[in-house]
Design a protein around this motif. Structure first.
Motif, PDB file in Angstrom:
ATOM      1  N   LEU A  29      45.057  25.920  69.546  1.00 23.66           N
ATOM      2  CA  LEU A  29      43.705  26.063  70.046  1.00 23.66           C
ATOM      3  C   LEU A  29      42.839  24.745  68.484  1.00 23.66           C
ATOM      4  CD1 LEU A  29      42.065  29.404  71.127  1.00 23.66           C
ATOM      5  CD2 LEU A  29      43.499  27.234  72.783  1.00 23.66           C
ATOM      6  N   SER A  46      39.160  22.408  76.971  1.00 26.28           N
ATOM      7  CA  SER A  46      40.099  23.665  77.991  1.00 26.28           C
ATOM      8  C   SER A  46      41.010  23.530  79.130  1.00 26.28           C
ATOM      9  CB  SER A  46      37.862  24.359  78.178  1.00 26.28           C
ATOM     10  OG  SER A  46      37.527  23.992  79.403  1.00 26.28           O
ATOM     11  N   LEU A  50      44.027  25.952  78.353  1.00 22.18           N
ATOM     12  CA  LEU A  50      44.988  27.112  78.828  1.00 22.18           C
ATOM     13  C   LEU A  50      45.502  27.100  79.146  1.00 22.18           C
ATOM     14  CD1 LEU A  50      43.022  29.856  79.914  1.00 22.18           C
ATOM     15  CD2 LEU A  50      42.739  28.838  82.362  1.00 22.18           C
TER      16      LEU A  50
END
Length: 100
Positions: A29, A46, A50
């Motif tokens: 991240l 995002s 993911l």
């Protein structure tokens, strides 16, 4: 709920699984977050993050529920692979962002 019905050894398995998976999640991240330094692509972060983090979540769940040692070794291998790659990627992104 897994901790409530098992002995203390399962607690340490749960703790180690979460510790190493959170380390891998942090670096992945951080790599995706560093892409925002390039500007204009913060909405894509995002979408990139993911699919990268889902295998770690699945392996962590299997380490807690099923065979711990095999899945824990896989989780350690993922950590030893992801951490240097993400560090190099973040450094390269920072260098690109500072040069432009």
């Amino acid at each position: 709920s897994q901790i409530l019905y098992h002995d203390i050894f399962n607690f340490w398995q749960f703790f180690l699984s979460l510790a190493f998976s959170s380390l891998a999640w942090f670096f992945l991240l951080a790599l995706c977050g560093s892409l925002s330094m390039l500007g204009g692509i913060s909405s894509i972060i995002s979408i990139i993050a993911l699919p990268l983090t889902l295998p770690i979540l699945i392996i962590t769940n299997m380490a807690v529920v099923e065979d711990f040692w095999i899945n824990f070794k896989i989780l350690l291998a993922i950590d030893f692979f992801i951490i240097p790659i993400c560090c190099l990627g973040i450094a390269k992104i920072i260098k690109i962002a500072n040069d432009s």
